[in-house]
Design a protein around this motif. Structure first.
Motif, PDB file in Angstrom:
ATOM      1  N   MET A  90      32.313  -8.875  18.592  1.00  0.00           N
ATOM      2  CA  MET A  90      31.871 -10.244  18.318  1.00  0.00           C
ATOM      3  C   MET A  90      30.646 -10.542  19.175  1.00  0.00           C
ATOM      4  N   VAL A  91      29.689 -11.240  18.582  1.00  0.00           N
ATOM      5  CA  VAL A  91      28.426 -11.559  19.249  1.00  0.00           C
ATOM      6  C   VAL A  91      28.292 -13.075  19.336  1.00  0.00           C
ATOM      7  N   GLN A  92      27.753 -13.564  20.468  1.00  0.00           N
ATOM      8  CA  GLN A  92      27.472 -15.000  20.592  1.00  0.00           C
ATOM      9  C   GLN A  92      26.261 -15.328  19.718  1.00  0.00           C
ATOM     10  N   TYR A  93      26.469 -16.130  18.701  1.00  0.00           N
ATOM     11  CA  TYR A  93      25.394 -16.494  17.782  1.00  0.00           C
ATOM     12  C   TYR A  93      25.340 -18.017  17.706  1.00  0.00           C
ATOM     13  N   TYR A  94      24.363 -18.597  18.380  1.00  0.00           N
ATOM     14  CA  TYR A  94      24.224 -20.057  18.476  1.00  0.00           C
ATOM     15  C   TYR A  94      25.530 -20.706  18.919  1.00  0.00           C
ATOM     16  N   GLY A  95      26.134 -20.132  19.959  1.00  0.00           N
ATOM     17  CA  GLY A  95      27.323 -20.728  20.571  1.00  0.00           C
ATOM     18  C   GLY A  95      28.638 -20.372  19.900  1.00  0.00           C
ATOM     19  N   ALA A  96      28.609 -19.608  18.810  1.00  0.00           N
ATOM     20  CA  ALA A  96      29.852 -19.253  18.123  1.00  0.00           C
ATOM     21  C   ALA A  96      30.046 -17.736  18.144  1.00  0.00           C
ATOM     22  N   ASN A  97      31.285 -17.319  18.303  1.00  0.00           N
ATOM     23  CA  ASN A  97      31.591 -15.888  18.229  1.00  0.00           C
ATOM     24  C   ASN A  97      31.493 -15.462  16.768  1.00  0.00           C
ATOM     25  N   THR A  98      30.619 -14.504  16.494  1.00  0.00           N
ATOM     26  CA  THR A  98      30.359 -14.051  15.131  1.00  0.00           C
ATOM     27  C   THR A  98      30.476 -12.529  15.081  1.00  0.00           C
ATOM     28  N   PRO A  99      31.102 -11.984  14.016  1.00  0.00           N
ATOM     29  CA  PRO A  99      31.178 -10.520  13.914  1.00  0.00           C
ATOM     30  C   PRO A  99      29.787  -9.893  13.875  1.00  0.00           C
ATOM     31  N   LEU A 100      29.641  -8.752  14.529  1.00  0.00           N
ATOM     32  CA  LEU A 100      28.357  -8.058  14.619  1.00  0.00           C
ATOM     33  C   LEU A 100      27.735  -7.815  13.241  1.00  0.00           C
ATOM     34  N   ASN A 101      28.578  -7.437  12.269  1.00  0.00           N
ATOM     35  CA  ASN A 101      28.033  -7.120  10.940  1.00  0.00           C
ATOM     36  C   ASN A 101      27.519  -8.347  10.182  1.00  0.00           C
ATOM     37  N   GLN A 102      27.703  -9.558  10.736  1.00  0.00           N
ATOM     38  CA  GLN A 102      27.164 -10.759  10.102  1.00  0.00           C
ATOM     39  C   GLN A 102      25.830 -11.194  10.703  1.00  0.00           C
ATOM     40  N   VAL A 103      25.431 -10.555  11.809  1.00  0.00           N
ATOM     41  CA  VAL A 103      24.145 -10.902  12.430  1.00  0.00           C
ATOM     42  C   VAL A 103      23.180  -9.722  12.414  1.00  0.00           C
ATOM     43  N   SER A 104      23.636  -8.583  11.852  1.00  0.00           N
ATOM     44  CA  SER A 104      22.778  -7.393  11.830  1.00  0.00           C
ATOM     45  C   SER A 104      23.226  -6.441  10.734  1.00  0.00           C
ATOM     46  N   SER A 105      22.367  -5.472  10.456  1.00  0.00           N
ATOM     47  CA  SER A 105      22.775  -4.405   9.546  1.00  0.00           C
ATOM     48  C   SER A 105      23.006  -3.155  10.392  1.00  0.00           C
ATOM     49  N   VAL A 106      24.055  -2.421  10.060  1.00  0.00           N
ATOM     50  CA  VAL A 106      24.413  -1.224  10.815  1.00  0.00           C
ATOM     51  C   VAL A 106      24.287  -0.021   9.886  1.00  0.00           C
ATOM     52  N   ASN A 107      23.507   0.967  10.325  1.00  0.00           N
ATOM     53  CA  ASN A 107      23.305   2.178   9.530  1.00  0.00           C
ATOM     54  C   ASN A 107      23.620   3.412  10.354  1.00  0.00           C
ATOM     55  N   THR A 108      23.792   4.535   9.673  1.00  0.00           N
ATOM     56  CA  THR A 108      24.006   5.809  10.357  1.00  0.00           C
ATOM     57  C   THR A 108      22.898   6.780   9.947  1.00  0.00           C
ATOM     58  N   PRO A 109      21.819   6.851  10.752  1.00  0.00           N
ATOM     59  CA  PRO A 109      20.727   7.768  10.424  1.00  0.00           C
ATOM     60  C   PRO A 109      21.162   9.233  10.440  1.00  0.00           C
ATOM     61  N   ASP A 110      22.136   9.578  11.304  1.00  0.00           N
ATOM     62  CA  ASP A 110      22.694  10.929  11.306  1.00  0.00           C
ATOM     63  C   ASP A 110      24.147  10.853  11.779  1.00  0.00           C
ATOM     64  N   ALA A 111      24.810  11.990  11.873  1.00  0.00           N
ATOM     65  CA  ALA A 111      26.250  12.027  12.156  1.00  0.00           C
ATOM     66  C   ALA A 111      26.632  11.508  13.540  1.00  0.00           C
ATOM     67  N   ARG A 112      25.689  11.452  14.485  1.00  0.00           N
ATOM     68  CA  ARG A 112      26.017  11.038  15.853  1.00  0.00           C
ATOM     69  C   ARG A 112      25.274   9.781  16.292  1.00  0.00           C
ATOM     70  N   THR A 113      24.638   9.083  15.369  1.00  0.00           N
ATOM     71  CA  THR A 113      23.828   7.924  15.745  1.00  0.00           C
ATOM     72  C   THR A 113      24.135   6.722  14.864  1.00  0.00           C
ATOM     73  N   LEU A 114      24.224   5.564  15.515  1.00  0.00           N
ATOM     74  CA  LEU A 114      24.328   4.285  14.805  1.00  0.00           C
ATOM     75  C   LEU A 114      23.055   3.498  15.090  1.00  0.00           C
ATOM     76  N   SER A 115      22.509   2.893  14.068  1.00  0.00           N
ATOM     77  CA  SER A 115      21.309   2.077  14.202  1.00  0.00           C
ATOM     78  C   SER A 115      21.673   0.644  13.826  1.00  0.00           C
ATOM     79  N   ILE A 116      21.410  -0.290  14.743  1.00  0.00           N
ATOM     80  CA  ILE A 116      21.756  -1.698  14.523  1.00  0.00           C
ATOM     81  C   ILE A 116      20.460  -2.500  14.478  1.00  0.00           C
ATOM     82  N   LYS A 117      20.183  -3.093  13.334  1.00  0.00           N
ATOM     83  CA  LYS A 117      18.970  -3.899  13.182  1.00  0.00           C
ATOM     84  C   LYS A 117      19.384  -5.360  13.005  1.00  0.00           C
TER      85      LYS A 117
END
Length: 186
Positions: free
Chosen positions: A43-70
């Protein structure tokens, strides 16, 4: 008897929920591969509210051992970093000002064994839920018997509940076997 059928349907539904919950918990146990659902509980603080990470960013897997969070907003990078550091994942985020990179380390043999134990613990919790459902439904069936339901019908219903318990317990065992193979694969 209609009431008995309702209890059997309820038992099946509750047991399926227990299996689904166990499956979801097993997904959170990482097996050395980068998977976006690894970050589901963060959960991420988003304007004072706890928000799931996947609602404030996109999460991708460029390769088998890496996560990219934009992050959708660049200003959220520090909050996302903080949330990842404070989580129990044990990962060190690296950010380049636009994207956060998480490198998933290879698992040691010791860590793999520890993850298998954790998976077994989650599955045992699922089986406990199944047994609790069985006990509750059987108690309800016994009440029906006291209210005048035929003893044979109640006995048959209890046998069905036991078969359901065995069936769903086998599903949990399958989930565990697959997860164990997944974790131990180098």
């Amino acid at each position: 008897m209609e009431e008995i059928e309702l209890y059997l349907d309820e038992a099946k539904e509750l047991m399926q929920k227990a299996v689904d919950h166990t499956s979801a918990e097993l997904l959170k146990i990482r097996a050395g591969k980068a998977m976006p659902n690894l970050l589901d509980g963060i959960m991420v603080q988003y304007y004072g509210a706890n928000t799931p990470l996947n609602q404030v960013s996109s999460v991708n897997t460029p390769d088998a051992r890496t996560l990219s969070i934009k992050p959708f907003e660049r200003s959220m990078i520090s909050e996302i970093e903080k949330a990842i550091i404070n989580s129990d994942l044990g990962l060190a985020p690296q950010n380049n000002g636009e994207v956060i990179i998480l490198t998933i380390p290879a698992l040691t043999e010791e860590r793999r064994i520890s993850l298998v134990k954790q998976a077994k613990h989650e599955c045992e919790g699922g089986k406990i839920s199944l047994r609790t459902v069985r006990k509750d439904i059987n108690d309800e069936l016994k009440k029906l018997q006291k209210e005048g339901a035929a003893e044979d019908e109640i006995k048959r219903a209890e046998d069905v509940v036991q078969k359901l318990t065995d069936q769903f317990s086998a599903k949990i065992d399958e989930l565990l076997a697959k997860k164990e193979i997944d974790i131990m694969k180098v």
